[in-house]
Design a protein around this motif. Sequence first.
Motif, mmCIF file in Angstrom:
data_model
loop_
_atom_site.group_PDB
_atom_site.id
_atom_site.type_symbol
_atom_site.label_atom_id
_atom_site.label_comp_id
_atom_site.label_asym_id
_atom_site.label_seq_id
_atom_site.Cartn_x
_atom_site.Cartn_y
_atom_site.Cartn_z
ATOM 1 N N LYS A 87 0.734 -12.155 7.424
ATOM 2 C CA LYS A 87 1.482 -11.187 6.987
ATOM 3 C C LYS A 87 1.185 -10.842 5.129
ATOM 4 O O LYS A 87 1.729 -10.198 4.863
ATOM 5 N N TYR A 91 7.522 -6.855 6.371
ATOM 6 C CA TYR A 91 6.923 -5.946 5.247
ATOM 7 C C TYR A 91 8.120 -5.050 4.586
ATOM 8 O O TYR A 91 7.957 -5.075 3.565
ATOM 9 N N TRP A 92 9.070 -4.642 5.279
ATOM 10 C CA TRP A 92 10.104 -3.991 4.827
ATOM 11 C C TRP A 92 10.771 -4.733 3.737
ATOM 12 O O TRP A 92 11.343 -4.066 2.772
ATOM 13 N N LEU A 99 9.553 -6.723 1.273
ATOM 14 C CA LEU A 99 8.577 -6.518 0.402
ATOM 15 C C LEU A 99 8.558 -4.946 -0.234
ATOM 16 O O LEU A 99 8.554 -4.793 -1.490
ATOM 17 N N ILE A 100 8.501 -4.047 0.535
ATOM 18 C CA ILE A 100 8.790 -2.927 0.630
ATOM 19 C C ILE A 100 10.005 -2.329 -0.486
ATOM 20 O O ILE A 100 10.079 -1.600 -1.585
ATOM 21 N N ILE A 129 2.235 -2.350 2.851
ATOM 22 C CA ILE A 129 3.205 -2.576 1.886
ATOM 23 C C ILE A 129 3.180 -1.477 0.810
ATOM 24 O O ILE A 129 4.293 -0.863 0.424
ATOM 25 N N THR A 130 1.813 -1.426 0.261
ATOM 26 C CA THR A 130 1.770 -0.670 -1.039
ATOM 27 C C THR A 130 2.091 0.884 -0.485
ATOM 28 O O THR A 130 2.532 1.692 -1.344
ATOM 29 N N ALA A 184 5.709 -11.557 -2.624
ATOM 30 C CA ALA A 184 5.081 -11.978 -1.195
ATOM 31 C C ALA A 184 5.109 -13.369 -0.979
ATOM 32 O O ALA A 184 5.425 -13.787 0.127
ATOM 33 N N PRO A 219 -0.491 -10.396 1.639
ATOM 34 C CA PRO A 219 -1.267 -9.350 1.230
ATOM 35 C C PRO A 219 -2.738 -9.679 0.508
ATOM 36 O O PRO A 219 -2.925 -10.925 0.725
ATOM 37 N N ASN A 267 -2.688 -5.471 5.487
ATOM 38 C CA ASN A 267 -1.366 -6.022 5.044
ATOM 39 C C ASN A 267 -0.943 -5.181 3.774
ATOM 40 O O ASN A 267 0.198 -4.827 3.571
ATOM 41 N N SER A 268 -1.820 -5.279 2.868
ATOM 42 C CA SER A 268 -1.477 -4.476 1.576
ATOM 43 C C SER A 268 -1.271 -2.988 1.563
ATOM 44 O O SER A 268 -0.536 -2.451 1.065
#
Length: 310
Positions: A256, A172-173, A175-176, A100-101, A247, A258, A96-97
């Motif tokens: 989901k 996820y998007w 957080l991105i 995102i990362t 998060a 991280p 998950n991280s």
Amino acid sequence: MTAASEAPQTAAPRSRNPLSSRRPQGVGQQKGNRGIQIFLAVVALIWIFPVGYALLNSFRNYAYTAKHGYLSFGGFTLDNYRNAWQQADFSHTMLNSAYITIPAVLLTLFLSCCVAFVVSRFSFKFNLALLGMFTAANLLPPQALLIPVYRMFRAIQVPFWFSDSGTLLNSYWGLILVNVAFQTGFCAFVLSNYMKTLPRELYESAVVDGAGVLRQFFQLTLPLCRPPLAALATLEVTWIYNEFFWATVLLQSGDKFPVTSSINNLRGQFFTDNNLVAAGSVVIALPTLIIFFVLQKQFVAGLTLGATKG
């Protein structure tokens, strides 16, 4: 006897040795440097002690430390890492991280390069205002934008293939995009200062050879910016990987979250095994440490390049 012989003979003045006058100053300077070195060594030990203490206890059994105390020495085992990996579900949360990362860092660096290239290579009326607008995102604490960002993400409708909830929440998007928005200003500021140190003759030669703006950006500027990009990539991976505030706000399902949320899974209901938590913390810190040591040379070069250019 003549008057000349009767005149008292005065001794010639002794010439001063320039080295003798400098010797005390040099000794004092050496003592000052030695004092600074001792001070820095003490500060480094104080800074490293908590990390080393946590690393040591991560290899120790909780029953042994509960009986003999944490200041004892012994009870070494690898069960803490084995149990931490299973209880915290690191194999899932690390993925998950990564989801995102990696996109957040790549998007941040690319957009920052675009902004920095425009600000540093083109002169127009709102040049500095544009850079200040991107940098302003770093001036506000994220807690002040909590409610507006949450309501905005809840109101934005997206396709279900893009997000399971139909909005940017629990995605996820989401957080991105938040991480990209908050980190682009800092990276653009650093990259613009570095791009201003690049000789303009390079771009003039590129224009003479028929290179357009896109070719100047992709084939000339980006290769020359590899050291600062490596330095910023190291920092951004560390910041976005360790980020947990957004998060907890934007994600609603536990599958989901991280890897930083995995520490809560290692806490017991009635007591907390500190050795198990220390092992989990070491596991979480390993990816950023590996990236730092891999990019250490480029990281240092990116911080020092352009420092002596006027």
